[in-house]
Motif scaffolding. Structure first.
Motif, PDB file in Angstrom:
ATOM      1  N   ARG A  44      -7.746  42.023  -6.759  1.00 56.31           N
ATOM      2  CA  ARG A  44      -8.335  40.791  -7.271  1.00 56.31           C
ATOM      3  C   ARG A  44      -8.820  39.842  -6.362  1.00 56.31           C
ATOM      4  NH1 ARG A  44      -3.621  41.849 -10.249  1.00 56.31           N
ATOM      5  NH2 ARG A  44      -2.159  40.659  -8.815  1.00 56.31           N
ATOM      6  N   GLN A  45      -8.209  39.773  -5.278  1.00 60.41           N
ATOM      7  CA  GLN A  45      -8.887  38.913  -4.201  1.00 60.41           C
ATOM      8  C   GLN A  45     -10.282  39.595  -3.595  1.00 60.41           C
ATOM      9  OE1 GLN A  45      -7.708  35.813  -2.652  1.00 60.41           O
ATOM     10  NE2 GLN A  45      -9.818  36.021  -1.777  1.00 60.41           N
ATOM     11  N   ALA A  46     -10.340  40.878  -3.548  1.00 60.79           N
ATOM     12  CA  ALA A  46     -11.525  41.520  -3.181  1.00 60.79           C
ATOM     13  C   ALA A  46     -12.654  41.092  -4.174  1.00 60.79           C
ATOM     14  CB  ALA A  46     -11.396  42.815  -2.972  1.00 60.79           C
ATOM     15  N   LEU A  47     -12.375  40.965  -5.505  1.00 58.38           N
ATOM     16  CA  LEU A  47     -13.278  40.889  -6.447  1.00 58.38           C
ATOM     17  C   LEU A  47     -13.879  39.352  -6.320  1.00 58.38           C
ATOM     18  CD1 LEU A  47     -14.991  41.357  -8.988  1.00 58.38           C
ATOM     19  CD2 LEU A  47     -13.134  40.903 -10.487  1.00 58.38           C
ATOM     20  N   LYS A  83     -22.624  43.031  -3.233  1.00 53.21           N
ATOM     21  CA  LYS A  83     -21.686  43.650  -2.046  1.00 53.21           C
ATOM     22  C   LYS A  83     -20.446  43.358  -2.289  1.00 53.21           C
ATOM     23  CE  LYS A  83     -22.433  43.352   3.108  1.00 53.21           C
ATOM     24  NZ  LYS A  83     -23.079  42.741   3.836  1.00 53.21           N
ATOM     25  N   ILE A  84     -19.447  44.298  -1.754  1.00 54.38           N
ATOM     26  CA  ILE A  84     -17.934  44.399  -1.841  1.00 54.38           C
ATOM     27  C   ILE A  84     -17.438  43.905  -0.673  1.00 54.38           C
ATOM     28  CG2 ILE A  84     -16.174  46.060  -2.333  1.00 54.38           C
ATOM     29  CD1 ILE A  84     -17.976  47.741  -3.946  1.00 54.38           C
ATOM     30  N   ILE A  85     -16.775  42.936  -0.664  1.00 57.63           N
ATOM     31  CA  ILE A  85     -16.226  42.213   0.286  1.00 57.63           C
ATOM     32  C   ILE A  85     -14.640  42.542   0.241  1.00 57.63           C
ATOM     33  CG2 ILE A  85     -15.468  39.873   1.754  1.00 57.63           C
ATOM     34  CD1 ILE A  85     -18.515  40.682   1.288  1.00 57.63           C
ATOM     35  N   GLY A  86     -14.117  43.430   1.494  1.00 55.25           N
ATOM     36  CA  GLY A  86     -12.807  43.597   1.539  1.00 55.25           C
ATOM     37  C   GLY A  86     -12.546  45.085   0.807  1.00 55.25           C
ATOM     38  N   ILE A  87     -13.586  45.884   1.095  1.00 58.16           N
ATOM     39  CA  ILE A  87     -13.386  47.271   0.771  1.00 58.16           C
ATOM     40  C   ILE A  87     -12.241  47.982   1.453  1.00 58.16           C
ATOM     41  CG2 ILE A  87     -15.160  48.167   2.357  1.00 58.16           C
ATOM     42  CD1 ILE A  87     -14.661  49.680  -1.075  1.00 58.16           C
TER      43      ILE A  87
END
Length: 257
Positions: A44-47, A83-87
């Motif tokens: 959830r934090q990554a999203l 872009k995905i942050i925290g993959i």
């Protein structure tokens, strides 16, 4: 988002949400739960972080509308890159499936031999801008390593004429944490209008043109030349994956370039 949604993240969602609507008008926003694994707090934090990053990268919905207007003549659609942050917090590794007989453009070198020699996937362009008006090239990867090429092909909706799916590389997410994107599908040209180039760009885990395949495998797009941690090839005789390459022990500390 369990109460953690911010105004900035909501604005980021408004920028990318149309990419989750297919040509039949069905929305696939629920697929964000699979891509970001939102059944746990890191997901959830990554999203949240990714949506906020999108808002910052584009400059907000108002700047998005002004800087990237969708025009008709000449046709200029606007396609955000999510872009995905925290993959690295979603999975420790990704898997890239390749055709065992594929070659590297433009040299024609066998992809398998190239990876063994260089230790990386062939280079694809980095996304320097948040919005594209042409179809980008990526390395499409998945979280899952399936048991055989047939299962892989079904899950990822890969037609036999596209790839035999008998070559598989492992990429550590710690090495691509600044290089991962949501993998959108794109059509380069409208078959009914030859003048309209690159007219669709959307998320579709279940392809419409070959329904017998089960589909649904979440895919992640990588830019650059990711470091290959390991490479396997399917052996028809033993009916199993054989390890044919192991990357350097310090691959975890490298970043793709």
């Amino acid at each position: 988002m369990d109460g953690i949604l911010t105004e900035k993240a909501l604005e980021g969602f408004l920028i990318v949400c149309s990419r989750f609507v297919d040509e039949f008008g069905h929305h696939r926003t629920e697929e964000l739960a699979n891509i970001f694994r939102t059944n746990n707090a890191p997901g959830r934090q990554a999203l949240l972080s990714s949506l906020e990053y999108m808002q910052e990268w584009v400059g907000g919905i108002e700047r998005y509308e002004k800087k990237y207007p969708v025009t008709v003549i000449p046709p200029k659609p606007a396609f955000p890159q999510f872009k995905i942050i925290g993959i690295e917090n979603l999975s420790d590794r990704l898997f890239r499936v390749l055709d065992s007989e594929s070659t590297v453009y433009p040299t024609g070198e066998c992809t398998r031999e190239y990876i063994i020699r260089i230790g990386r996937l062939p280079f694809v362009p980095r996304q320097r801008h948040p919005v594209r008006r042409s179809k980008p090239r990526y390395h499409w990867c998945s979280y899952t390593a399936w048991s055989d090429p047939e299962s892989t092909r079904d899950a990822l909706q890969i037609l036999p004429e596209w790839s035999d799916c008998k070559l598989r590389v492992t990429v550590l997410t710690a090495t691509v944490k600044r290089s991962a994107y949501v993998a959108f599908n794109g059509d380069r040209q409208d078959p009914s209008n030859s003048a309209l180039k690159f007219y669709k760009y959307y998320y579709e885990p279940h392809a419409q043109d070959h329904p017998p395949y089960i589909g649904g495998g979440a895919q992640i797009a990588l830019e650059g030349a990711p470091v290959v941690y390991a490479m396997e090839q399917w052996d028809d005789g033993s009916q199993e994956w054989k390890l044919i390459y192991e990357g350097a022990k310090n691959a975890q500390t490298k970043t793709s370039t």
